[in-house]
Write an enzyme that holds these catalytic residues in place. Structure first.
Site, short mmCIF file in Angstrom:
data_model
loop_
_atom_site.label_atom_id
_atom_site.label_comp_id
_atom_site.label_asym_id
_atom_site.label_seq_id
_atom_site.Cartn_x
_atom_site.Cartn_y
_atom_site.Cartn_z
N ARG A 87 0.83 -1.21 0.00
CA ARG A 87 0.00 0.00 0.00
C ARG A 87 0.87 1.27 0.00
O ARG A 87 0.42 2.33 -0.39
CB ARG A 87 -0.96 0.00 1.20
CG ARG A 87 -1.79 1.28 1.34
CD ARG A 87 -3.06 1.11 2.17
NE ARG A 87 -2.83 0.40 3.41
CZ ARG A 87 -2.21 0.90 4.48
NH1 ARG A 87 -1.74 2.14 4.48
NH2 ARG A 87 -2.05 0.17 5.56
N TYR A 140 -14.34 16.49 -16.41
CA TYR A 140 -14.74 15.08 -16.52
C TYR A 140 -15.89 14.83 -15.54
O TYR A 140 -15.88 15.33 -14.41
CB TYR A 140 -13.53 14.20 -16.18
CG TYR A 140 -13.87 12.75 -16.11
CD1 TYR A 140 -14.14 12.03 -17.26
CD2 TYR A 140 -13.97 12.09 -14.89
CE1 TYR A 140 -14.48 10.68 -17.21
CE2 TYR A 140 -14.31 10.75 -14.82
CZ TYR A 140 -14.56 10.06 -15.98
OH TYR A 140 -14.91 8.74 -15.92
N ASP A 223 -5.62 18.38 -15.17
CA ASP A 223 -5.98 17.05 -15.66
C ASP A 223 -5.54 16.99 -17.12
O ASP A 223 -6.11 17.66 -17.98
CB ASP A 223 -7.48 16.81 -15.51
CG ASP A 223 -7.89 15.39 -15.90
OD1 ASP A 223 -7.21 14.79 -16.76
OD2 ASP A 223 -8.89 14.89 -15.35
N LYS A 248 -6.85 5.71 -19.78
CA LYS A 248 -7.04 6.19 -21.14
C LYS A 248 -5.75 5.95 -21.96
O LYS A 248 -5.40 4.82 -22.18
CB LYS A 248 -7.48 7.65 -21.11
CG LYS A 248 -8.61 7.92 -20.08
CD LYS A 248 -9.91 7.23 -20.40
CE LYS A 248 -10.91 7.24 -19.24
NZ LYS A 248 -11.23 8.55 -18.68
C1 LIG Z 1 -11.60 8.98 -17.41
C2 LIG Z 1 -11.20 10.30 -16.91
C3 LIG Z 1 -11.03 10.54 -15.53
C4 LIG Z 1 -11.33 9.48 -14.49
O1 LIG Z 1 -10.45 8.40 -14.59
P1 LIG Z 1 -10.81 6.89 -14.13
O2 LIG Z 1 -9.54 6.17 -14.46
O3 LIG Z 1 -12.00 6.47 -14.91
O4 LIG Z 1 -11.09 6.95 -12.68
C5 LIG Z 1 -10.62 11.79 -15.14
N1 LIG Z 1 -10.39 12.77 -16.02
C6 LIG Z 1 -10.54 12.59 -17.35
C7 LIG Z 1 -10.28 13.73 -18.27
C8 LIG Z 1 -10.95 11.36 -17.83
O5 LIG Z 1 -11.12 11.20 -19.15
#
Ligand SMILES: *Cc1c(COP(=O)(O)O)cnc(C)c1O
Length: 456
Positions: A87, A140, A223, A248
């Site tokens: 962890r 998001y 982000d 992604k």
């Molecule tokens: C998918 C996504 C998230 C969240 O990510 P997860 O891996 O699904 O928790 C956050 N920000 C953006 C821009 C995303 O496309």
């Protein structure tokens, strides 16, 4: 140090490898950086360290590791945090974190079980009751929900501002709304989902210095899921922390959910410490999968971007398409164009476009697709399409959707690595199905059994 772990990595060492006078590019280092095969029986590839805990060579070592992990004393100049418990740390995660730093030119990184775990842990590490968070919109869906539904319950004030508008027009209003408050976090997402509107990272970093009560200076978080880590490097434009859904592009194969943050050492350290105590770290198997994915990251993202350009050009010329949101098609007259040129290295592979005929036409289009799959998520090797108003952004209030350009005829498409001619053929026949108003269901019904057989 435990046997399988590369010794002597320190956060402060310059993350540079040279061959002769040449400093290697990140893609050349994705197969080897931070891993020493001699420490793992010569295994060329980093093993999966599928273990919850690590044995200490001596009680003294165990004591020292804990002192550092819990921040009871400063690390010595050459001292490292030893492996304790998965962890806190694990070789698959630490090597992955080292490699993630290379793309963004970061000091440190921390990997999480999901993008939302990374975002939530980063926000909770900095926000306290009575504070204000400043953020761009749209965000998001998960982030938007977390901010709007949970943060106010912890007494945190919200100050949003729209993406895609020059900061000069927004700065005064943002400053007024945050005046006199503690503003520990400014969070932006650029380009924004699903409209590809952008936010000026450097401008926000400058604005952040003049926000709120001035103390502490806000941590600017970006982000960077949509363009990073290959086509946008926010730390170079003044950001302090870069957040990723590694589900992604970084993962890239739609088979793992994970997240990451990279940035300045002290900021990442604070987030990583909270990660230990709320238990949001990724596991070793996730780390290993992402190490594998990173080897092809640049190739995949480049191929996807090239395909997206072809698809976007085709859509832009199609009579049923009202407009296309794709960074590669941004007009030089757009007031945000200079920002795009300044901070983006490439336009990426996300497209959204509005078709004539609203939701009905959009649904007909999505139902008629044969090669492109109807699914949310993005950044994988396969092309995906979805309907933001009724799917990813259905939680956004209708008037806010309207304001953000999320209209009923809007389709979001994540372009994969297929041959671009095949993608265009699929998009073309699906648009034809919208125009003719029939035949699409049949085409899909015929396509489905073959696909089901192939997956058995
Ligand atoms: C998918 C996504 C998230 C969240 O990510 P997860 O891996 O699904 O928790 C956050 N920000 C953006 C821009 C995303 O496309």
């Amino acid at each position: 140090m435990p046997k399988y772990y590369k010794e002597g990595k320190t956060k402060k060492k310059p993350r540079e490898v040279r061959v002769g006078k040449k400093t290697l590019k990140p893609e050349s280092m994705m197969m080897s950086y931070g891993y020493d095969p001699t420490l793992s029986e010569g295994a060329l590839k980093c093993p999966i360290f599928q273990t919850s805990t690590f044995s200490f060579k001596s009680a003294e070592d165990g004591k020292a590791f804990f002192e550092i992990a819990l921040g009871l004393r400063e690390k010595g100049p050459t001292e490292e945090l030893g492996l304790i418990y998965s962890r806190l740390n694990n070789p698959d995660l630490e090597i992955l974190e080292d490699r993630l730093c290379l793309w963004d030119g970061a000091d440190a990184a921390s990997v999480f079980q999901s993008g939302m775990a990374a975002i939530a842990t980063a926000l909770l590490a900095y926000l306290r009751p009575g504070d204000v968070i400043v953020f761009s919109e749209p965000l998001y869906g998960g982030t938007e929900y977390l901010i709007n539904h949970y943060l106010p319950e912890f007494g945190i004030g919200l100050v949003g501002f729209p993406a895609g508008v020059p900061l000069a027009q927004l700065a005064d209003s943002v400053r007024d709304r945050a005046a006199g408050k503690r503003v520990p976090v400014v969070l932006i997402e650029t380009p924004a989902n699903p409209t590809n509107s952008i936010v000026d990272i450097e401008g926000v970093a400058t604005l952040a210095r003049s926000l709120g009560a001035g103390d502490p200076r806000p941590v600017v978080m970006v982000d960077n899921t949509f363009l990073g880590p290959v086509f946008q490097h926010p730390l170079k434009h003044g950001a302090d922390l870069v957040l990723y859904s590694a589900t992604k592009f970084i993962g890239g194969h739609s088979d793992v959910v994970a997240g990451a943050c990279v940035g300045h050492a002290d900021v990442v350290e604070r987030v990583r410490t909270l990660r230990t105590f709320i238990g949001t770290a990724a596991g070793p198997w996730t780390g290993w999968l992402l190490l594998r994915s990173l080897e092809t990251l640049k190739m995949r993202m480049t191929a996807q971007m090239k395909n997206a350009r072809y698809v976007a050009d085709f859509l832009a010329d199609h009579p049923l398409v009202k407009h296309v949101n794709y960074l590669g098609l941004m007009s030089e007259d757009d007031p945000m164009f200079p920002v795009y040129r300044k901070q983006c290295v490439g336009p990426g592979s996300l497209i959204s476009f509005e078709i004539e005929g609203g939701e009905e036409a959009a649904f007909r289009f999505l139902n008629a697709l044969q090669l492109v799959t109807l699914a949310v998520s993005l950044g994988g090797t396969e092309s995906l399409a979805e309907h933001p108003t009724s799917m990813t952004h259905s939680d956004v209030e209708p008037e806010d959707q309207e304001r953000m350009g999320i209209t009923p005829g809007l389709i979001r498409m994540s372009v994969g690595v297929e041959h671009f001619e095949d993608l265009i053929a699929d998009v073309e026949q699906a648009l034809e199905a919208v125009r003719s108003g029939g035949g699409a269901g049949k085409a899909r019904a015929e396509a489905q059994p073959a696909r089901a057989k192939a997956t058995r």
